[in-house]
Design a protein around this motif. Structure first.
Motif, PDB file in Angstrom:
ATOM      1  N   CYS A 257       0.885  -1.167   0.000  1.00 57.30           N
ATOM      2  CA  CYS A 257       0.000   0.000   0.000  1.00 57.30           C
ATOM      3  C   CYS A 257       0.912   1.204   0.000  1.00 57.30           C
ATOM      4  N   HIS A 258       0.552   2.272  -0.699  1.00 55.95           N
ATOM      5  CA  HIS A 258       1.499   3.376  -0.847  1.00 55.95           C
ATOM      6  C   HIS A 258       1.846   4.047   0.478  1.00 55.95           C
ATOM      7  N   ALA A 259       1.051   3.816   1.537  1.00 59.52           N
ATOM      8  CA  ALA A 259       1.311   4.417   2.842  1.00 59.52           C
ATOM      9  C   ALA A 259       1.907   3.427   3.838  1.00 59.52           C
ATOM     10  N   ALA A 260       2.241   2.220   3.388  1.00 55.39           N
ATOM     11  CA  ALA A 260       2.579   1.131   4.309  1.00 55.39           C
ATOM     12  C   ALA A 260       3.909   1.319   5.030  1.00 55.39           C
ATOM     13  N   ARG A 261       4.777   2.188   4.516  1.00 53.33           N
ATOM     14  CA  ARG A 261       6.100   2.299   5.152  1.00 53.33           C
ATOM     15  C   ARG A 261       6.003   2.887   6.557  1.00 53.33           C
ATOM     16  N   ASP A 262       4.889   3.452   6.941  1.00 54.23           N
ATOM     17  CA  ASP A 262       4.723   3.996   8.289  1.00 54.23           C
ATOM     18  C   ASP A 262       4.302   2.948   9.311  1.00 54.23           C
ATOM     19  N   LEU A 263       3.927   1.761   8.871  1.00 52.89           N
ATOM     20  CA  LEU A 263       3.419   0.756   9.804  1.00 52.89           C
ATOM     21  C   LEU A 263       4.548   0.155  10.640  1.00 52.89           C
ATOM     22  N   PRO A 264       4.347   0.018  11.943  1.00 48.50           N
ATOM     23  CA  PRO A 264       5.389  -0.550  12.804  1.00 48.50           C
ATOM     24  C   PRO A 264       5.514  -2.060  12.616  1.00 48.50           C
ATOM     25  N   GLY A 265       6.725  -2.540  12.729  1.00 46.58           N
ATOM     26  CA  GLY A 265       6.953  -3.984  12.673  1.00 46.58           C
ATOM     27  C   GLY A 265       6.844  -4.590  11.301  1.00 46.58           C
ATOM     28  N   LEU A 266       6.731  -3.767  10.264  1.00 45.68           N
ATOM     29  CA  LEU A 266       6.597  -4.282   8.905  1.00 45.68           C
ATOM     30  C   LEU A 266       7.984  -4.341   8.263  1.00 45.68           C
ATOM     31  N   GLU A 267       8.402  -5.530   7.869  1.00 47.25           N
ATOM     32  CA  GLU A 267       9.732  -5.728   7.300  1.00 47.25           C
ATOM     33  C   GLU A 267       9.678  -5.495   5.786  1.00 47.25           C
ATOM     34  N   LEU A 268       9.978  -4.257   5.399  1.00 47.76           N
ATOM     35  CA  LEU A 268       9.924  -3.875   3.991  1.00 47.76           C
ATOM     36  C   LEU A 268      11.256  -4.131   3.307  1.00 47.76           C
ATOM     37  N   HIS A 269      11.201  -4.330   1.986  1.00 45.25           N
ATOM     38  CA  HIS A 269      12.411  -4.584   1.214  1.00 45.25           C
ATOM     39  C   HIS A 269      12.457  -3.688  -0.017  1.00 45.25           C
ATOM     40  N   ASN A 270      13.668  -3.463  -0.482  1.00 45.73           N
ATOM     41  CA  ASN A 270      13.909  -2.528  -1.571  1.00 45.73           C
ATOM     42  C   ASN A 270      14.204  -3.279  -2.863  1.00 45.73           C
ATOM     43  N   VAL A 271      13.723  -2.727  -3.972  1.00 38.66           N
ATOM     44  CA  VAL A 271      13.942  -3.371  -5.267  1.00 38.66           C
ATOM     45  C   VAL A 271      15.407  -3.335  -5.675  1.00 38.66           C
ATOM     46  N   ARG A 272      16.209  -2.513  -5.007  1.00 42.28           N
ATOM     47  CA  ARG A 272      17.646  -2.512  -5.286  1.00 42.28           C
ATOM     48  C   ARG A 272      18.295  -3.816  -4.826  1.00 42.28           C
ATOM     49  N   ASP A 273      17.656  -4.469  -3.842  1.00 39.49           N
ATOM     50  CA  ASP A 273      18.267  -5.627  -3.199  1.00 39.49           C
ATOM     51  C   ASP A 273      17.576  -6.947  -3.499  1.00 39.49           C
ATOM     52  N   HIS A 274      16.332  -6.880  -3.995  1.00 38.28           N
ATOM     53  CA  HIS A 274      15.556  -8.097  -4.198  1.00 38.28           C
ATOM     54  C   HIS A 274      14.772  -8.018  -5.503  1.00 38.28           C
ATOM     55  N   SER A 275      14.469  -9.186  -6.056  1.00 42.87           N
ATOM     56  CA  SER A 275      13.654  -9.233  -7.272  1.00 42.87           C
ATOM     57  C   SER A 275      12.206  -8.942  -6.929  1.00 42.87           C
ATOM     58  N   MET A 276      11.456  -8.475  -7.921  1.00 42.53           N
ATOM     59  CA  MET A 276      10.041  -8.225  -7.713  1.00 42.53           C
ATOM     60  C   MET A 276       9.295  -9.524  -7.416  1.00 42.53           C
TER      61      MET A 276
END
Length: 369
Positions: A257-276
């Motif tokens: 979700c475009h606002a999800a980076r604010d959620l606590p405890g959510l382990e997000l990943h970057n496309v620079r480091d992982h495949s889609m």
């Protein structure tokens, strides 16, 4: 866990830079600086991998995507990959020649947003003189054979002008008009006391929209969505977490979700480091709210849980502090009183409410929040 279905829609938020300063913007309060944006090669890889994964619809968004000098390269690549591509824009940073170039490159759809039908109100909300240019760009879009798609973001400051907005849409020969009720995320939530319409405004806006829908049937399609705060049931946010929607932020963070980076405890990943593919199928963030295992009551036993999937986790977090709570927009939520109190507050005379000054979206303001 079974392999999830492929995503259908990729939102490429190519930048947070924007010449406008709309106080209802849903971008995060901490805007991503230009130096941290993905480069052209990285965006091309994102488009390629997402298409291989199954995404068919592509939205170029921001900020203002027109500020990217490589936007034409991305549009051309999207066409070759077979996307149905949409540019979501204020029109600022575009001219007739650029619209024609987008058409040649295979862009399918351009949505031009307006803040209001009136130049003074439009430019006040935009934080800059943009109205006349928007009119010119809307006409240029139509002249180049695109379907005319207009978006008016609706809130308390302009909700009483629905008829005038639709009259402008008729004048511009619009094919589709979205009366897009403000979603209270990002800057819009910060400014909610200025933006949340009253129930009376919502009912009148809906009535006017229905009148024009009937009057213009077969000529123009008009979409009006009642605000979450007045519907008693939440919307199925982005079609359900990790079900159809995939967003990539300007810095490459992949988001359910475009606002999800604010959620606590959510382990997000970057496309620079992982495949889609890994991000969509296997990453902890995209699997976090899939299925029903995360649900608490009343969602767990609700017979409508497969319609709205618990509503918006970001809204639940921002309003209650816990993203696993039932969305307060739902009348079944034990936290529904929060949106009811906000709606009651919107009806109070201004002298009875202590309201912070309207905060316009800008890089300068984001630094101090």
């Amino acid at each position: 866990m079974a392999k999830p279905p492929p995503p259908l829609w990729l939102l490429a938020e190519v930048t947070h830079s924007c010449p406008l300063q709309c106080p209802y913007c849903s971008n995060p309060l901490h805007l991503i600086p230009k130096k941290d944006e993905l480069d052209t090669e990285s965006w091309l890889r994102v488009l390629h991998e997402s298409r291989q994964l199954g995404a068919a619809q592509l939205g170029f968004s921001g900020g203002e995507p027109l500020v990217r000098k490589d936007l034409e390269d991305l549009i051309g690549a999207a066409r070759k990959l077979g996307y149905y591509s949409n540019l979501i824009t204020s029109g600022v940073g575009m001219d007739g020649d650029r619209v024609a170039r987008f058409r040649e490159l295979g862009l399918d759809h351009i949505q031009v947003s307006f803040q209001a039908d009136d130049a003074v109100l439009n430019d006040y909300l935009a934080g800059t003189h943009a109205f006349q240019h928007k009119l010119e760009m809307a006409r240029a879009v139509k002249a180049n054979g695109y379907p005319m798609v207009l978006c008016f973001v609706i809130h308390r400051q302009n909700s009483d002008r629905i008829a005038q907005m639709l009259d402008l849409a008729v004048e511009l020969q619009a094919d589709y008009v979205e009366l897009a009720t403000t979603q209270f995320e990002g800057w819009a939530l910060l400014n909610r006391d200025h933006l949340l319409p009253t129930l009376e405004q919502v009912r009148e806006a809906e009535r006017v929209a229905h009148v024009y829908q009937e009057k213009l049937k077969g000529k123009m399609r008009i979409y009006y969505v009642v605000p979450d705060y007045y519907e008693n049931r939440p919307k199925a946010c982005v079609g359900g977490w990790g079900r159809v929607f995939l967003a990539v932020a300007p810095d490459g963070m992949a988001l359910p979700c475009h606002a999800a980076r604010d959620l606590p405890g959510l382990e997000l990943h970057n496309v620079r480091d992982h495949s889609m593919e890994w991000i969509w199928n296997d990453s902890p963030a995209f699997n976090h709210f899939r299925g029903e295992g995360w649900m608490k009551e009343p969602c767990r036993s609700c017979d409508e849980r497969e319609k709205d999937f618990g509503g918006c986790h970001c809204q639940a977090f921002k309003l209650t502090g816990d993203p696993t709570n039932a969305d307060p927009a739902c009348s079944k939520s034990p936290h529904h009183h929060i949106v009811e109190e906000a709606a009651m507050r919107a009806r109070l005379p201004s002298q009875q409410v202590t309201v912070k000054p309207l905060m316009f979206r800008s890089r300068k303001n984001s630094v101090h929040l």
